[in-house]
Design a protein around this motif. Structure first.
Motif, PDB file in Angstrom:
ATOM      1  N   SER A 226      39.507  30.578  63.873  1.00  0.00           N
ATOM      2  CA  SER A 226      39.399  30.450  65.183  1.00  0.00           C
ATOM      3  C   SER A 226      40.376  29.500  65.604  1.00  0.00           C
ATOM      4  N   TYR A 227      40.850  28.511  64.605  1.00  0.00           N
ATOM      5  CA  TYR A 227      41.911  27.441  65.057  1.00  0.00           C
ATOM      6  C   TYR A 227      42.904  27.346  64.237  1.00  0.00           C
ATOM      7  N   LEU A 257      31.231  29.495  61.224  1.00  0.00           N
ATOM      8  CA  LEU A 257      31.616  30.952  60.968  1.00  0.00           C
ATOM      9  C   LEU A 257      30.868  31.280  59.777  1.00  0.00           C
TER      10      LEU A 257
ATOM     11  N   ILE B 130      36.400  31.384  72.530  1.00  0.00           N
ATOM     12  CA  ILE B 130      36.833  30.922  71.148  1.00  0.00           C
ATOM     13  C   ILE B 130      36.624  32.026  69.997  1.00  0.00           C
ATOM     14  N   ALA B 131      37.743  32.196  69.285  1.00  0.00           N
ATOM     15  CA  ALA B 131      37.467  33.678  68.130  1.00  0.00           C
ATOM     16  C   ALA B 131      36.142  32.976  67.417  1.00  0.00           C
ATOM     17  N   ASN B 132      35.354  34.118  67.049  1.00  0.00           N
ATOM     18  CA  ASN B 132      34.215  34.235  66.233  1.00  0.00           C
ATOM     19  C   ASN B 132      34.274  34.597  64.922  1.00  0.00           C
ATOM     20  N   GLY B 199      41.008  33.739  69.835  1.00  0.00           N
ATOM     21  CA  GLY B 199      39.814  34.270  70.763  1.00  0.00           C
ATOM     22  C   GLY B 199      40.429  35.494  71.628  1.00  0.00           C
ATOM     23  N   GLU B 202      40.867  38.699  69.609  1.00  0.00           N
ATOM     24  CA  GLU B 202      39.902  39.230  69.734  1.00  0.00           C
ATOM     25  C   GLU B 202      39.390  40.084  70.836  1.00  0.00           C
ATOM     26  N   GLY B 237      43.313  36.332  64.476  1.00  0.00           N
ATOM     27  CA  GLY B 237      42.497  36.906  65.724  1.00  0.00           C
ATOM     28  C   GLY B 237      42.626  38.589  65.591  1.00  0.00           C
TER      29      GLY B 237
END
Lengths: 333, 333
Positions: A226-227, A257, B130-132, B199, B202, B237
């Motif tokens: 994510s970061y 996660l 936010i990416a999961n 994110g 994604e 992502g």
């Protein structure tokens, strides 16, 4: 920069944990923490003098810092009354809340009328440049983590304290909201526009004395999907001379996660080092910082010995056992 | 999404290069490019019918796309006259200019009054999550570069064209302004807030058919210290199944960074692959795309043979010699 010293606003904090920003300021910049302001029902206590706004004024306070999380994301009317009065009394306000002070119409209007500053440290207040990658003078340490929230900020703050006690030149450089409120300045990196991330870190850690160390707070992890981009911007924008690898050994998976296992310390060291050497070929990994808060003393010490044997690097929990080993290693760079 | 088809506004372009956005649309989405609109003195020509606004309306055009860079960053009065009239006639406007259409008071007012859209593709129009990190269905290729501007967009577009000609399911996914204008949608990744970069990718490349390929436009380079964080957000992502390494062999140093040499193709392959496998352990490098525009034919072919021998991967210049080799390799994944 936020003007110091501070009056720490604890509001109606339901417990000590809700006031962790105030706790951080009191722990790491006690000279900024002149007093605390508590509302009826407040369950947090920093052990500082309780002050009225008038007493804080007399004690030289410049800024009221919101040192507590707000419940439900609402800036309540009981808070507002104090905040408005603080502006009228001539204090600036500083906050790391998700809800911005500037978006509260009454606070914005009173701040404008009184000429006071509202510091919302969650978002950038500077137009950062695009990184130019040029070599800067002075030395830099970056804390890199196996995961988010493993103790990167505490590691850098512990090292700064130890270095200053030894008479070394060192500056903690904050890259997150809590760190910015603790030190009065920094870059809220997670809120910076993508193209300017690395440039914001170059801005944060400019040329300095040859024997000065910037201790850069890390964010995220190269292994946290994510970061990770935020982390790489720190690795390249920070152009560190030294890396300290930070790890929390009891975590079942990457924060937030469930499908992702943590990398090993050695993986993070090797990956971060290879990437860091793009910006600074002389970069080295100097040590490992372990967050042992969930381990008993004997277990923690055994684990640290194991990490040292496996990585060949000095390992400590700087908050629990002191940052001496890490600073020794840094001094040898 | 920007409504299609388009009328391509070439304005008073001083040369063909100034109209490269229009050229990209005409090359890659000819079915969107119904006509062109040129002002007196325009030196660019896409070979499309010159149309008045009324003719474009009759031809079914929905959006006037600014296909030309503006000189000195000014939206001139001669442009404004056409743009305002286009809004009044019922067209939306789309632009990738640094100066936003929405910041021009007259355009904003007329768009509001007429109910038309101003698409400023340089900045995001979506609040990304936010990416999961969750595994998505379908397959994804990411173009990763040794440097910025080495041909990542063209590589992905060439592959999409070849795949569609073969009856394969493929979608180019734009991550930059030109790509967004060409295809009518995408993520302007360099303008996304740091925390939401992965994110946004994604979001751009959601679940799809098992035999569908997203061909994701790359940005920056893991070795470009100004933008590497943006690149890593794409690697994580995008959770690619396949990487194509993109390179331009005649560059003396990293774009905009005189002190930085380019990495080798093998370095980029190994670094990108190791990082990509955090999000997708099955990711493989399938081929190399070389931008040979500054090489004679014999030199280019010799260089491609050399790259194949060194990397063990198929190598081509997909724009010059076709993307067949890369698509063959992708089909074998």
């Amino acid at each position: 920069m936020i003007e110091t010293p501070y009056l720490l606003f604890l509001g109606d904090a339901p417990d000590m944990l809700a006031a962790k920003v105030a706790q951080g300021i009191k722990d790491w910049r006690p000279e900024y923490a002149v007093g605390q302001f508590r509302l009826p029902g407040c369950k947090a206590d920093m052990g500082l003098p309780d002050m009225t706004l008038a007493e804080a004024k007399a004690a030289g306070v410049k800024t009221l810092v919101i040192g507590v999380a707000n419940r439900g994301g609402i800036v309540s009317q009981s808070w507002k009354k104090v905040l408005v009065e603080a502006l009228e009394e001539g204090f600036d306000l500083a906050s790391g809340l998700h809800n911005l002070l500037r978006d509260e119409e009454d606070l914005a209007a009173v701040a404008k009328a009184t000429g006071r500053q509202l510091h919302d440290v969650r978002i950038p207040s500077v137009k950062y440049p695009i990184a130019n990658g040029e070599k800067r003078t002075g030395k830099r340490m970056l804390a890199v983590g196996t995961d988010c929230s493993v103790g990167k900020m505490y590691t850098a703050l512990c090292m700064e304290k130890e270095m200053r006690e030894r008479g070394m030149k060192a500056s903690f450089r904050a890259t997150g909201q809590t760190g910015i409120l603790i030190t009065g300045g920094g870059v809220p990196l997670d809120a910076v526009i993508a193209d300017f991330m690395a440039g914001s870190i170059e801005y944060l850690t400019p040329d300095n004395d040859a024997d000065h160390w910037d201790l850069i707070e890390g964010q995220g992890s190269l292994y946290h999907v994510s970061y990770s981009g935020v982390t790489l911007a720190l690795v390249h924008g920070g152009q560190p001379d030294a890396l300290v690898i930070c790890h929390e050994p009891t975590r079942p998976h990457m924060r937030g996660l469930p499908g992702y296992k943590l990398p090993t310390i050695a993986q993070v060291r090797d990956t971060a080092l290879a990437l860091a050497r793009v910006a600074n070929p002389a970069c080295v990994a100097v040590g490992v910082s372990i967050n042992t808060q969930h381990m008993a003393d004997a277990e923690a010490k055994a684990y640290l010995a194991e990490v040292e044997a496996e990585t060949g690097l000095p390992a400590t929990d700087p908050f629990r056992y002191g940052a001496g080993k890490l600073v020794d290693a840094l001094a040898a760079v």
